[in-house]
Design a protein around this motif. Structure first.
Motif, PDB file in Angstrom:
ATOM      1  N   UNK A  48      43.784  34.438   5.562  1.00  0.00           N
ATOM      2  CA  UNK A  48      44.224  33.116   4.942  1.00  0.00           C
ATOM      3  C   UNK A  48      44.573  33.509   3.279  1.00  0.00           C
ATOM      4  N   UNK A  49      45.804  33.100   2.854  1.00  0.00           N
ATOM      5  CA  UNK A  49      45.876  32.933   1.412  1.00  0.00           C
ATOM      6  C   UNK A  49      46.220  31.589   1.169  1.00  0.00           C
TER       7      UNK A  49
ATOM      8  N   UNK B 205      42.284  34.767   0.414  1.00  0.00           N
ATOM      9  CA  UNK B 205      41.440  33.806  -0.198  1.00  0.00           C
ATOM     10  C   UNK B 205      42.055  32.732  -0.929  1.00  0.00           C
ATOM     11  N   UNK B 206      41.514  31.928  -1.924  1.00  0.00           N
ATOM     12  CA  UNK B 206      41.802  30.720  -2.597  1.00  0.00           C
ATOM     13  C   UNK B 206      42.332  31.044  -4.089  1.00  0.00           C
ATOM     14  N   UNK B 207      43.310  30.817  -4.539  1.00  0.00           N
ATOM     15  CA  UNK B 207      43.614  30.926  -5.958  1.00  0.00           C
ATOM     16  C   UNK B 207      44.521  29.832  -6.704  1.00  0.00           C
ATOM     17  N   UNK B 208      44.482  29.812  -7.853  1.00  0.00           N
ATOM     18  CA  UNK B 208      45.399  28.645  -8.224  1.00  0.00           C
ATOM     19  C   UNK B 208      46.714  29.298  -8.504  1.00  0.00           C
TER      20      UNK B 208
ATOM     21  N   UNK C 109      53.653  36.650   7.164  1.00  0.00           N
ATOM     22  CA  UNK C 109      52.953  35.652   6.957  1.00  0.00           C
ATOM     23  C   UNK C 109      53.496  34.468   8.107  1.00  0.00           C
ATOM     24  N   UNK C 110      52.631  33.390   8.088  1.00  0.00           N
ATOM     25  CA  UNK C 110      53.098  32.297   8.813  1.00  0.00           C
ATOM     26  C   UNK C 110      52.197  31.059   8.332  1.00  0.00           C
ATOM     27  N   UNK C 111      53.102  30.145   7.736  1.00  0.00           N
ATOM     28  CA  UNK C 111      52.461  28.954   7.351  1.00  0.00           C
ATOM     29  C   UNK C 111      52.677  27.773   8.591  1.00  0.00           C
TER      30      UNK C 111
END
Length: 117
Positions: free
Chosen positions: A112-113, A10-13, A38-40
């Motif tokens: 997704x992170x 998810x989405x985090x600050x 992981x893959x950016x």
């Protein structure tokens, strides 16, 4: 055929925490290694952390001291606790299952992170 079910992300600050989980099913063997990669965008997939069925762990230098991998062998589940997240941790995270002794590699669909600054 091993199937992997991922959850979390998810989405985090920046500075926040997230927890990823992955449950494997379908293997005939008890010995394996599970982990997260992981893959950016625009980058190659890279190792984040792995853990064997015996409990041995391996971490990327970039996440040591911030991420903790653990597993529940009875449930064939691996967890990744991610603390002190940084914007550079933003990526699609993939669960990996290395089946032994066949050495077959299986991948989850990815989660997704996103870490905002």
């Amino acid at each position: 055929q091993v199937q992997l079910m991922e959850s979390g992300g998810g989405l985090v600050q920046a500075g926040g925490s997230l927890r990823l989980s992955c449950t494997a099913s379908g293997s005939r063997f008890s010995f394996n290694a599970m982990g997260w990669y992981r893959q950016a965008p625009g980058k190659q997939r890279e190792l984040v952390a792995t853990i064997t069925s015996g409990g041995s762990t391996n971490y990327a230098d970039s996440v040591k001291g911030r991420f903790t991998i653990s597993r529940d062998n009875a449930k064939n589940t691996v967890n990744l606790q991610m603390n002190s997240l940084k914007p550079e941790d933003t990526a699609v995270y993939y669960c990996n299952y290395l089946e032994r002794p066949t050495m077959r590699n299986y991948w989850g669909q990815g989660t997704q992170v996103t870490v905002s600054s």
